[in-house]
Design an enzyme around this catalytic site. Structure first.
Site, PDB file in Angstrom:
ATOM      1  N   ARG A  47       0.371  10.798  -8.724  1.00  0.00           N
ATOM      2  CA  ARG A  47       1.618  11.587  -8.779  1.00  0.00           C
ATOM      3  C   ARG A  47       2.403  11.175 -10.019  1.00  0.00           C
ATOM      4  O   ARG A  47       2.159  10.107 -10.584  1.00  0.00           O
ATOM      5  CB  ARG A  47       2.463  11.333  -7.531  1.00  0.00           C
ATOM      6  CG  ARG A  47       2.844   9.870  -7.418  1.00  0.00           C
ATOM      7  CD  ARG A  47       3.562   9.531  -6.129  1.00  0.00           C
ATOM      8  NE  ARG A  47       3.558   8.078  -5.933  1.00  0.00           N
ATOM      9  CZ  ARG A  47       4.521   7.254  -6.323  1.00  0.00           C
ATOM     10  NH1 ARG A  47       5.588   7.706  -6.936  1.00  0.00           N
ATOM     11  NH2 ARG A  47       4.433   5.956  -6.094  1.00  0.00           N
TER      12      ARG A  47
ATOM     13  N   TYR B 284      -5.619  -4.833   4.869  1.00  0.00           N
ATOM     14  CA  TYR B 284      -5.234  -5.056   3.470  1.00  0.00           C
ATOM     15  C   TYR B 284      -5.712  -6.431   3.004  1.00  0.00           C
ATOM     16  O   TYR B 284      -6.331  -6.568   1.943  1.00  0.00           O
ATOM     17  CB  TYR B 284      -3.707  -4.942   3.386  1.00  0.00           C
ATOM     18  CG  TYR B 284      -3.087  -5.297   2.059  1.00  0.00           C
ATOM     19  CD1 TYR B 284      -3.363  -4.568   0.906  1.00  0.00           C
ATOM     20  CD2 TYR B 284      -2.177  -6.350   1.969  1.00  0.00           C
ATOM     21  CE1 TYR B 284      -2.756  -4.886  -0.292  1.00  0.00           C
ATOM     22  CE2 TYR B 284      -1.557  -6.664   0.770  1.00  0.00           C
ATOM     23  CZ  TYR B 284      -1.852  -5.934  -0.356  1.00  0.00           C
ATOM     24  OH  TYR B 284      -1.250  -6.254  -1.543  1.00  0.00           O
TER      25      TYR B 284
ATOM     26  N   LYS C 143      -8.423  -7.425   0.145  1.00  0.00           N
ATOM     27  CA  LYS C 143      -8.085  -8.256  -1.014  1.00  0.00           C
ATOM     28  C   LYS C 143      -9.005  -9.475  -1.094  1.00  0.00           C
ATOM     29  O   LYS C 143      -9.440  -9.867  -2.181  1.00  0.00           O
ATOM     30  CB  LYS C 143      -6.609  -8.679  -0.967  1.00  0.00           C
ATOM     31  CG  LYS C 143      -5.635  -7.548  -1.239  1.00  0.00           C
ATOM     32  CD  LYS C 143      -5.759  -7.032  -2.675  1.00  0.00           C
ATOM     33  CE  LYS C 143      -4.867  -5.861  -2.997  1.00  0.00           C
ATOM     34  NZ  LYS C 143      -5.131  -5.245  -4.290  1.00  0.00           N
TER      35      LYS C 143
ATOM     36  N   GLY D   4       3.722   3.153  -9.104  1.00  0.00           N
ATOM     37  CA  GLY D   4       4.101   2.345  -7.946  1.00  0.00           C
ATOM     38  C   GLY D   4       5.118   1.286  -8.327  1.00  0.00           C
ATOM     39  O   GLY D   4       5.621   1.245  -9.457  1.00  0.00           O
ATOM     40  N   GLN D   5       5.411   0.393  -7.362  1.00  0.00           N
ATOM     41  CA  GLN D   5       6.469  -0.608  -7.582  1.00  0.00           C
ATOM     42  C   GLN D   5       6.155  -1.515  -8.771  1.00  0.00           C
ATOM     43  O   GLN D   5       6.988  -1.726  -9.637  1.00  0.00           O
ATOM     44  CB  GLN D   5       6.663  -1.465  -6.315  1.00  0.00           C
ATOM     45  CG  GLN D   5       7.884  -2.382  -6.397  1.00  0.00           C
ATOM     46  CD  GLN D   5       7.816  -3.578  -5.454  1.00  0.00           C
ATOM     47  OE1 GLN D   5       6.761  -3.905  -4.908  1.00  0.00           O
ATOM     48  NE2 GLN D   5       8.936  -4.252  -5.270  1.00  0.00           N
TER      49      GLN D   5
ATOM     50  N   ASP E 172      -1.631   8.017 -12.604  1.00  0.00           N
ATOM     51  CA  ASP E 172      -1.341   7.911 -11.170  1.00  0.00           C
ATOM     52  C   ASP E 172      -1.671   9.242 -10.529  1.00  0.00           C
ATOM     53  O   ASP E 172      -1.796  10.252 -11.218  1.00  0.00           O
ATOM     54  CB  ASP E 172       0.148   7.548 -10.941  1.00  0.00           C
ATOM     55  CG  ASP E 172       0.357   6.846  -9.605  1.00  0.00           C
ATOM     56  OD1 ASP E 172      -0.007   7.425  -8.567  1.00  0.00           O
ATOM     57  OD2 ASP E 172       0.878   5.718  -9.599  1.00  0.00           O
TER      58      ASP E 172
ATOM     59  N   ASP F 222      -6.782  10.111  -9.650  1.00  0.00           N
ATOM     60  CA  ASP F 222      -7.043   9.523  -8.335  1.00  0.00           C
ATOM     61  C   ASP F 222      -7.938   8.305  -8.585  1.00  0.00           C
ATOM     62  O   ASP F 222      -9.030   8.438  -9.152  1.00  0.00           O
ATOM     63  CB  ASP F 222      -7.762  10.582  -7.472  1.00  0.00           C
ATOM     64  CG  ASP F 222      -8.150  10.052  -6.106  1.00  0.00           C
ATOM     65  OD1 ASP F 222      -8.041   8.830  -5.860  1.00  0.00           O
ATOM     66  OD2 ASP F 222      -8.569  10.882  -5.269  1.00  0.00           O
TER      67      ASP F 222
ATOM     68  N   GLY G 120      -2.356   3.629 -11.168  1.00  0.00           N
ATOM     69  CA  GLY G 120      -1.315   3.318 -10.179  1.00  0.00           C
ATOM     70  C   GLY G 120      -0.035   2.932 -10.896  1.00  0.00           C
ATOM     71  O   GLY G 120       0.723   2.075 -10.439  1.00  0.00           O
TER      72      GLY G 120
HETATM   73  C1  AKB Z   1       2.752  -6.441   1.345  1.00  0.00           C
HETATM   74  O1  AKB Z   1       3.761  -6.824   1.963  1.00  0.00           O
HETATM   75  O2  AKB Z   1       1.808  -5.854   1.876  1.00  0.00           O
HETATM   76  C2  AKB Z   1       2.667  -6.739  -0.132  1.00  0.00           C
HETATM   77  C3  AKB Z   1       1.906  -8.007  -0.408  1.00  0.00           C
HETATM   78  C4  AKB Z   1       2.437  -9.303   0.033  1.00  0.00           C
HETATM   79  O3  AKB Z   1       0.875  -7.954  -1.019  1.00  0.00           O
HETATM   80  N1  AKB Z   1       3.965  -6.827  -0.704  1.00  0.00           N
END
Ligand code: AKB
Length: 317
Positions: free
Chosen positions: A37, A143, A147, A12-13, A35, A53, A9
């Site tokens: 891409r 998400y 996590k 990414g940012q 990554d 991937d 990855g």
């Molecule tokens: C998001 O906004 O989903 C992320 C994070 C806080 O993990 N930047």
């Protein structure tokens, strides 16, 4: 002999800046970027790159064997806002990629793993001010659930199999080199691009929504520092709280006006407001400070000044 690092990855940012920072520390040829891409020209030409991937366990295995990888940083993930649109995809990517890497470490094929957690592990029942390291966690986003589950698995793999896995709970990250994608805190990066391009910004959060944020340089330093720390000082094998700057959209807009006095902000909250409302406003990171010496450096004023210094040099406007 120098160690070899794989960043999954990498485009990414966070990955973009982490790759360049690690190449500076460990030597370009020792840091393999991977990554799904291709990334920025700088990243592509400065060291080895592989298309990968994060869900493909056997290709990760092959790349690790090919480059004699010691450490893996798994930065691929689907973030909070996109995760709400594609819950099953978010779960599959965020969990399967983690197992791929933890299993590699369990089998002794790599010796250390970094995996990013997030303030999204917290939820509406979490104390929202100065949120402690250990507290109620009932995340309400896919998400956040992935996590929180990931944190439990990291701790389990450490306790059960001795895997040296380290993690931090990133707040929203602000950077000028790469754009974020699919997060709830993304407004705090977009606001700079819109300010420079249009002198105005329509914010998808309410003006008084306080969220924990951090300048990317601090976040990269935290990542490198936790990975360099002696194993004995990493006393929490789930993930560490780290704090930077807490501010609201109205507060960052006021700081931007110090550089662009006529800048205008309007508010049109959407589904991301509910996600933001479920997260803390500020974070207690004293355990990271005590265990491995973490301190943030940038405050709101210095972060905004830095963005206004660096971003115009990079932008294509
Ligand atoms: C998001 O906004 O989903 C992320 C994070 C806080 O993990 N930047």
């Amino acid at each position: 002999m120098a160690k070899t690092i794989l960043i999954i990855g990498a485009c990414g940012q966070i990955g973009t800046e982490l790759t360049m920072a690690l190449r500076k520390v460990y030597g370009s040829k020792n840091v393999v970027a991977a990554d799904i891409r291709e990334g920025s020209d700088e990243l592509m030409v400065s060291g080895p790159f592989e298309i990968l991937d994060a869900m493909d366990a056997s290709r990760i295995d092959t790349i690790c064997a090919q480059y004699f990888v010691d450490e893996v940083y798994l930065m691929a993930a689907m973030l909070s806002a996109t995760g709400e649109k594609f819950p099953k995809k978010a779960w599959d990517l965020n969990m399967n990629s983690l197992f791929n890497v933890l299993d590699l470490a369990k089998e002794g094929k790599v010796s250390k793993v970094f995996w990013p957690s997030s303030i999204a592990v917290f939820g509406p029942t979490t104390p929202s001010e100065n949120t402690p390291q250990k507290t109620i966690m009932e995340p309400s986003t896919v998400y956040g659930i992935s996590k929180q589950t990931g944190e439990r698995w990291c701790e389990y793999y450490h306790n059960k199999y001795g895997v040296d896995v380290r993690s931090i709970r990133y707040p929203g990250l602000i950077s000028w080199k790469a754009q974020p994608g699919g997060g709830t805190t993304d407004y705090a990066v977009d606001i700079f691009h819109q300010a420079l391009e249009h002198n105005k910004f329509e914010c998808f959060l309410e003006e008084d929504t306080m969220l924990p944020m951090m300048y990317m340089e601090d976040a990269i330093r935290a990542t490198i520092e936790i990975m360099k720390a002696p194993a004995s000082s990493i006393k929490d094998r789930s993930a560490y709280n780290i704090a930077g700057i807490s501010f609201t959209p109205a507060e960052i807009a006021a700081e931007i006006r110090k550089h662009q006095p006529t800048f205008e902000i309007t508010y049109k909250p959407d589904f991301r407001q509910q996600i933001a409302d479920s997260w803390p406003g500020s974070i207690d990171d004293s355990q990271a400070h005590n265990d491995w010496g973490w301190n943030h450096y940038y405050d709101l004023e210095s972060m905004v000044t830095e963005m206004f210094t660096q971003l115009p040099k990079r932008s294509i406007f």
